[in-house]
Write an enzyme that holds these catalytic residues in place. Structure first.
Site, PDB file in Angstrom:
ATOM      1  CG  ASP A  80      60.193 -17.845  -5.588  1.00 50.06           C
ATOM      2  OD1 ASP A  80      60.727 -18.382  -4.599  1.00 50.06           O
ATOM      3  OD2 ASP A  80      59.397 -16.889  -5.499  1.00 50.06           O
ATOM      4  CG  HIS A  81      57.465 -20.142  -3.416  1.00 48.60           C
ATOM      5  ND1 HIS A  81      57.302 -20.643  -2.145  1.00 48.60           N
ATOM      6  CD2 HIS A  81      57.920 -18.867  -3.264  1.00 48.60           C
ATOM      7  CE1 HIS A  81      57.642 -19.714  -1.264  1.00 48.60           C
ATOM      8  NE2 HIS A  81      58.029 -18.634  -1.920  1.00 48.60           N
ATOM      9  CG  HIS A 181      54.731 -15.072   0.339  1.00 44.74           C
ATOM     10  ND1 HIS A 181      54.411 -16.397   0.453  1.00 44.74           N
ATOM     11  CD2 HIS A 181      56.065 -15.026   0.153  1.00 44.74           C
ATOM     12  CE1 HIS A 181      55.503 -17.126   0.339  1.00 44.74           C
ATOM     13  NE2 HIS A 181      56.513 -16.324   0.153  1.00 44.74           N
ATOM     14  N   GLY A 182      53.577 -10.798   0.137  1.00 40.11           N
ATOM     15  CA  GLY A 182      52.715  -9.695  -0.269  1.00 40.11           C
ATOM     16  C   GLY A 182      53.013  -8.425   0.503  1.00 40.11           C
ATOM     17  CG  HIS A 211      60.810 -17.191   0.795  1.00 39.58           C
ATOM     18  ND1 HIS A 211      60.201 -17.899  -0.206  1.00 39.58           N
ATOM     19  CD2 HIS A 211      62.129 -17.518   0.730  1.00 39.58           C
ATOM     20  CE1 HIS A 211      61.092 -18.633  -0.847  1.00 39.58           C
ATOM     21  NE2 HIS A 211      62.265 -18.417  -0.290  1.00 39.58           N
ATOM     22  CG  ASN A 233      62.808 -15.085  -2.245  1.00 34.33           C
ATOM     23  OD1 ASN A 233      63.978 -15.321  -1.976  1.00 34.33           O
ATOM     24  ND2 ASN A 233      62.026 -15.983  -2.822  1.00 34.33           N
ATOM     25  CB  ILE A 234      62.664  -8.188  -3.461  1.00 39.34           C
ATOM     26  CG1 ILE A 234      63.487  -8.021  -2.186  1.00 39.34           C
ATOM     27  CG2 ILE A 234      61.880  -6.913  -3.773  1.00 39.34           C
ATOM     28  CD1 ILE A 234      62.681  -7.677  -0.955  1.00 39.34           C
TER      29      ILE A 234
END
Length: 290
Positions: A80-81, A181-182, A211, A233-234
């Site tokens: 991922d990333h 994100h987050g 994402h 994505n989790i």
């Protein structure tokens, strides 16, 4: 069974569901995710960020592959990333079946260039490639976030998405439609550009990825799946559930054995895993892979 992302998501694209990609960095989390997906008959993507890979080490990847080969559900092992070619090569050497090259903070020309390079390395080895176009936001308050992002969301433009896919031959594309994100701070209300998602889906045929959807309302996420998102994505949601329960368990200072401490933490995490599987409509979809 261990498969690559192209195989996994082509089925999701055909049958209009999204496969959960759970970021994990410990054996208890891995076991909980696999066991829950087995019970729900859901395919799954085990995602590891380069920072997580540096922490768990290459030997942990062997454990993931061993569990993937033993289970009846389709499993993708996904980097991922990844932000550099070196990180991509490490994942390929370790046996990842899918890699993400994230050059989204670069201009589109450089993003296309580095993505084409990764595709040329990965495809001959039957490793799928995900890329990102546009930028997912980053919640500054979430100091534990490792996935990066931009202070300001730059939405993916349909023309750019069409060009990007044609020139790179990438297998899946993460798009920016309003997530970050987050875990979102109190009072922050995210809003997905579902109209933009629909327009992009009409223009390109490969699976689309979302994402940073941890704190978006369930109805928005479900609608995004209906409109063509095939992978979500989790990370923050499952880790938050796991470690909140872990803090409670450890209030008993006499506990010290992992097999006593972790079961409650795993079950709390699994509640989130089950919810996400059902929200993404990936439960009972293993039948399509036989």
């Amino acid at each position: 069974m261990l498969v690559n992302m192209k195989e996994l998501l082509s089925v999701a694209n055909e049958h209009n569901f999204a496969v959960p990609a759970f970021n994990i960095s410990s054996l208890p989390m891995l076991k909980g995710v696999i066991e829950t997906c087995e019970k729900e008959n859901s395919p799954v993507i085990i995602a590891i960020h380069p920072d997580e890979l540096e922490y768990v080490g290459d030997s942990f990847v062997e454990t993931i592959k061993h569990m993937a080969h033993k289970t009846h559900i389709p499993v993708v092992l996904h980097l991922d990333h990844g932000s550099t070619v070196e990180q991509i090569l490490r994942a390929i050497r370790d046996g990842f079946t899918s890699v993400m090259i994230d050059a989204s903070l670069k201009d589109i020309e450089d993003n296309i260039k580095i993505t084409k390079e990764v595709v040329s390395l990965a495809h001959p080895l039957n490793v799928s490639v995900e890329a990102e176009l546009g930028t997912v936001g980053n919640i500054k308050e979430d100091e534990g976030d490792i996935e990066g992002g931009s202070d300001e969301i730059m939405f993916t433009q349909p023309d750019d998405a069409e060009r990007f896919v044609e020139e790179t031959n990438v297998d899946s594309l993460a798009i920016a439609i309003g997530t970050a994100h987050g875990l979102y701070p109190e009072g922050f209300e995210p809003k997905l550009r579902l109209d933009l998602l629909s327009e992009i889906k009409e223009r390109i045929s490969i699976p689309l990825v979302l994402h940073g959807g941890s704190s978006n309302p369930d109805d928005e996420i479900a609608e995004a799946v209906r409109r063509g998102i095939n992978k979500i994505n989790i990370s923050s949601d499952i880790k938050s559930a796991f470690y909140k329960e872990c803090r409670k368990v450890l209030e008993n200072e006499q506990l010290r054995e992992p097999n006593v401490i972790y079961p409650r933490c795993i079950e709390k995490m699994n509640e989130v895993v089950r919810h996400k599987i059902q929200l993404f409509n990936s439960n009972d979809k293993v039948k399509y892979y036989k």
